[in-house]
Structures are given as structure tokens and as C-alpha cells.
Design a protein around this motif. Structure first.
Motif, PDB file in Angstrom:
ATOM      1  N   LEU A 331      61.809 -16.234  41.352  1.00 33.18           N
ATOM      2  CA  LEU A 331      62.529 -15.073  40.826  1.00 33.18           C
ATOM      3  C   LEU A 331      61.523 -13.955  40.530  1.00 33.18           C
ATOM      4  CD1 LEU A 331      64.984 -13.588  39.564  1.00 33.18           C
ATOM      5  CD2 LEU A 331      64.532 -14.872  37.450  1.00 33.18           C
ATOM      6  N   VAL A 332      61.728 -12.791  41.158  1.00 24.83           N
ATOM      7  CA  VAL A 332      60.885 -11.626  40.909  1.00 24.83           C
ATOM      8  C   VAL A 332      61.758 -10.587  40.198  1.00 24.83           C
ATOM      9  CG1 VAL A 332      59.396  -9.861  41.913  1.00 24.83           C
ATOM     10  CG2 VAL A 332      59.552 -12.123  42.991  1.00 24.83           C
ATOM     11  N   ARG A 333      61.449 -10.331  38.950  1.00 19.76           N
ATOM     12  CA  ARG A 333      62.301  -9.470  38.129  1.00 19.76           C
ATOM     13  C   ARG A 333      62.018  -7.989  38.364  1.00 19.76           C
ATOM     14  NH1 ARG A 333      64.961 -12.236  33.870  1.00 19.76           N
ATOM     15  NH2 ARG A 333      64.320 -14.420  33.686  1.00 19.76           N
ATOM     16  N   HIS A 334      62.916  -7.153  37.854  1.00 17.68           N
ATOM     17  CA  HIS A 334      62.723  -5.706  37.892  1.00 17.68           C
ATOM     18  C   HIS A 334      61.378  -5.349  37.249  1.00 17.68           C
ATOM     19  CE1 HIS A 334      66.737  -4.607  39.288  1.00 17.68           C
ATOM     20  NE2 HIS A 334      67.236  -5.512  38.466  1.00 17.68           N
ATOM     21  N   GLY A 335      60.620  -4.510  37.915  1.00 15.62           N
ATOM     22  CA  GLY A 335      59.342  -4.072  37.369  1.00 15.62           C
ATOM     23  C   GLY A 335      58.171  -4.955  37.707  1.00 15.62           C
ATOM     24  N   ALA A 336      58.420  -6.127  38.291  1.00 11.95           N
ATOM     25  CA  ALA A 336      57.323  -7.041  38.644  1.00 11.95           C
ATOM     26  C   ALA A 336      56.736  -6.650  40.003  1.00 11.95           C
ATOM     27  CB  ALA A 336      57.813  -8.485  38.648  1.00 11.95           C
ATOM     28  N   GLN A 337      56.237  -5.417  40.087  1.00 12.88           N
ATOM     29  CA  GLN A 337      55.677  -4.902  41.337  1.00 12.88           C
ATOM     30  C   GLN A 337      54.339  -5.581  41.645  1.00 12.88           C
ATOM     31  OE1 GLN A 337      57.657  -3.218  42.992  1.00 12.88           O
ATOM     32  NE2 GLN A 337      58.984  -2.073  41.609  1.00 12.88           N
TER      33      GLN A 337
END
Length: 445
Positions: A331-337
Motif C-alpha cells: 500500500l502506497v499512501r497519498h504523499g508517499a512520493q
């Protein structure tokens, strides 16, 4: 079936608490209420759909809630040496830290390896800060059951900027004269800038049916490092249900390897949270199963912050009527650039009766990432088999060599060279149909 455990808790609540400690007791009733609501997970729940947990928990197992002494001297009964690997050695018998006849390990100042119950009594503030915070009983029925019944366990504490050079080896021994359920708890705290290598080995001393639940909580603070190796070598009457929860802060590093060499039914859950920028994790696993053995690994890697890196590789070799399952979610969340993630699951079914279920998953809510995932299920390479047979290698030996080479990709990633060499030896013996006997081990004879 849920009722048998709720009734057990209602009847034995005072006994359970009497033989535990205040910190563990403080969350016990909440865990009980959560278990009454959740129960034992059914196959209708997504993360448990490959293994019938309710069937595993149906039998009427005994429990040692009154903490009676179980006669065992692990030093005489068992010896699990890894040649050329010097370790600090500890034992957990069923679900209690073994304190009798234990030599004093040479540990750096401030490092604690000991009974969770005893440390909670002498330093309750430390344990209360971490215990049952990652392993949320409101979200998982097995975690709730373990939390409401666990009375002791293992604490690993490494203070700030301390490096434990020598690997710590913990032997978990299942020992009983009757069929037994044990509920083991492990709390690992690696403070800022600290480092430790842990080797957990699971073994069964008696030819009894065992049901072992285990919940591990691991807190890895900023710039800290944890190498965690978990090896299971039990028997066909053993059921192992282990939930591992890891939280990583900024620039921390975790290297987790799980090896299933011999078992009955094994269900491993790993939830890893990358909650600090620059954190890195590697999850590797390998399983060898035959007869009617079951190995089910379920993982979640949660990228919460940017610039984190995760790699995951699980390999299975299934023979006979064995069943394997792997479900891995990244899972790659919002903001995890600037996230990078690689997930692979590769499997060999050596017979038509063997079954493998695989489900690699990517869930991405950021747009500047490099992520990949994939899985394969197949049989041994016919061309390679033909090539070796043409050069005088027997079919049995050719099959062994191909399976051995397949699993070695996982073993070769391990950083402890002596452990790698030992596992090469044990895996070869396992493929040859032998129980992987440790040198000088009376339990395996």
C-alpha cells in the motif's frame, strides 16, 4: 466455537490475571470484548480466505493457565547450534521465558533479553508505552485471543545507539504430555541508532498436537536496524499462527527472513508500517512442504511516508498433497512520493496434487513511484531435467538439485554467513526426505 474461548475466559479470568502482570492485564478485558465481537476469523474475511482458521481452533486443547512447572531442561534435551555462528542463547518453553540454569549472556550495557512479565513488573512504564499498541485487538480476532490469554513472553530491548554485535538466538520449545495450546507474546524495542540481529527457532519436543498463537510487536526507531530470522522446524501435529507487527521510523532498516522447513499447518501474518521518511525493509520467505502440510503467508507493507524502499521475495516448493498460499499487499499512501517497491512470489508444485494460491497486490495513491509485483506457479523445468539426465544424473538427484537451486535465491540473501551455510545443509536434507536433525539434538532423534 467462539463460545468455548469466551467461556474459558469467563471461568478463568482471575487465574489468568493472577499469573500475569498489571501491564498485560490492563488490556486483557478490552481484548476479550474485541474477541467476542470478532471471533475466530472465517474464510469469508479477505486476509484469512486461504486457511480455515475456525477448524484449527475447534479441538479442545489444554492450557497451562495456572503456570504449572513443566519439566524440561532445554540444554540437555536440545542443542540447535549453527556452526561458526557465536550467539547469545535463550529459551522460551511453550509461552514462558526459561530462567533456570541460564548462563549469563555477554550483552552490552542496558540491553535486556528476558521475561516480558518480569520486566513489566520491574519497569512497567517502558512496557506500558509499547505493549498492545501496534497489535490492535479491535482489528484481528487472533490478536485479540492472544492478548486476552497471554500471560508471559519475551522482551528484547536495545537502548539508544547500542549495537549488539553478537546475534541473539531464541529457541521456542513446545513441551507437553497432553495436547496443548500456547499463547506466546514478544515485544521488540530497538531505540534510535541501535542495532540487533535476532534468530528465532521453533521446535516441538513431544509427539503431541500443539496449537501455538504468537503475536510479535517490533518498534524500530530512527536510524535503528533489526535483522530478524524466524525458522520453523516442528512436526505434522503442530499448528502455528503467528502475527508480526513492525513499525519503522525515519531511516530505519529491517531485514526479515522466515523459513518453514517442517511443519503441520502454518499461518504467518506480517504487517509492516514504514512510518518515517527514508525507511527500508526487506521481507524474504521460503517454504518447503510435502504430505498434507499447509503454509500460508500473508503480508502488508504500508508505505506512509516518502522516500521509502521495500523488497519482498517469497518462494515455495510443494510436494505430495501440500498446500501453499501467499497474499502480499503493498500500500502506497497519498504523499508517499519517491517510493520504490518490488514484490515477487515464485512457486514450484512438484506434483499434480500440490496446490498453490498466490495473490500479489499493489495499491498506489501517489504518482511518483517505482513499484512492481508478480508471481509464478509452475513445475520443474523439463529441459533442465533432460539436460541433467543426459549427463548421467538420476531423476531423483536432478529433481533435488533444481529444487535446491530454486530455494537458494532466498537463502543467499541472508546476511549471516554461518546461518546461510547451515540452512543450505538443512534444506538439502529436507529435500532428501530427512527430518532436519540438528547436530547433537536429542529431540529430533
Amino acid at each position: 466455537m467462539k463460545n468455548q474461548y469466551t467461556e474459558l475466559y469467563d471461568e478463568c479470568r482471575q487465574m489468568i490475571m493472577k499469573h500475569s502482570t498489571g501491564v498485560m492485564n490492563a488490556v486483557r478485558d478490552t481484548a476479550f470484548e474485541d474477541f467476542k465481537r470478532l471471533g475466530i476469523p472465517s474464510k469469508k474475511i479477505e486476509r484469512y480466505k486461504y486457511t480455515d482458521m475456525q477448524k484449527l481452533f475447534e479441538p479442545d486443547y489444554g492450557l497451562n493457565l495456572n503456570r504449572l512447572d513443566i519439566p524440561v531442561n532445554p540444554y540437555n534435551a536440545f542443542r540447535c547450534d549453527v556452526p561458526n555462528l557465536s550467539t547469545s542463547l535463550y529459551f522460551v518453553v511453550n509461552d514462558a521465558f526459561y530462567t533456570q540454569n541460564t548462563p549469563k549472556a555477554q550483552l552490552p550495557e542496558g540491553v535486556v533479553i528476558g521475561s516480558l512479565k518480569a520486566e513489566a513488573e520491574s519497569n512497567p512504564q517502558l512496557i506500558e508505552k509499547y505493549y498492545a499498541k501496534l497489535a490492535k485487538t479491535s482489528e484481528d480476532g487472533i490478536t485479540a485471543l492472544n492478548t486476552m490469554l497471554a500471560q508471559d513472553g519475551l522482551l528484547v530491548y536495545v537502548p539508544k545507539n547500542v549495537r549488539v554485535e553478537r546475534a541473539v538466538q531464541v529457541i521456542n520449545i513446545l513441551r507437553s504430555d497432553v495436547d496443548l495450546m500456547v499463547n506466546r507474546r514478544v515485544l521488540i524495542i530497538v531505540e534510535e541508532g541501535a542495532e540487533i540481529k535476532l534468530l528465532f527457532c521453533d521446535h516441538a519436543a513431544d509427539d503431541r498436537h500443539f496449537l501455538a498463537t504468537q503475536v510479535i510487536e517490533a518498534y524500530i526507531e530512527e536510524n535503528a536496524s533489526l535483522d530478524l530470522y524466524c525458522m520453523e522446524e516442528t512436526h505434522e501435529k503442530n499448528v502455528r499462527v503467528s502475527n508480526l507487527y513492525i513499525d519503522q521510523k525515519a531511516n530505519s532498516r529491517v531485514n526479515h527472513n522466515i523459513i518453514t522447513l517442517h511443519n503441520g499447518v502454518t499461518r504467518n501474518r506480517t504487517d509492516l508500517s514504514l512510518s518515517g521518511e527514508g525507511a527500508e525493509c526487506v521481507l524474504n520467505g521460503c517454504a518447503i512442504a510435502d504430505k498434507s502440510q499447509v503454509v500460508d503467508n500473508n503480508t502488508l507493507i504500508d508505505h506512509k511516508e516518502p522516500h521509502c524502499d521495500s523488497k519482498e521475495l517469497y518462494k515455495y516448493v510443494l510436494d505430495g498433497k501440500a498446500t501453499g498460499a501467499f497474499a502480499g499487499r503493498v500500500l502506497v499512501r497519498h504523499g508517499a512520493q519517491k517510493t520504490t517497491s518490488e514484490e515477487r512470489n515464485q512457486n514450484i508444485c512438484a506434483t499434480r496434487e500440490a496446490r498453490m494460491y498466490t495473490q500479489p497486490m499493489l495499491e498506489i495513491y501517489a504518482d511518483d513511484v517505482k513499484c512492481s509485483h508478480g508471481s509464478t506457479v509452475g513445475q520443474l523445468n523439463d529441459a533442465a531435467m533432460f539436460y541433467m539426465r543426459q549427463r548421467g544424473i538420476s531423476e531423483k538427484e536432478a529433481k533435488l538439485l533444481l529444487e535446491f537451486a530454486f530455494i537458494n535465491e532466498v537463502i543467499d540473501t541472508m546476511k549471516l554467513a554461518p546461518l546461510r551455510d547451515r540452512l543450505h545443509h538443512l534444506v538439502e536434507k529436507r529435500f532428501r526426505g530427512e527430518l532436519s536433525k540438528c547436530e547433537g539434538c536429542k529431540l529430533c532423534k
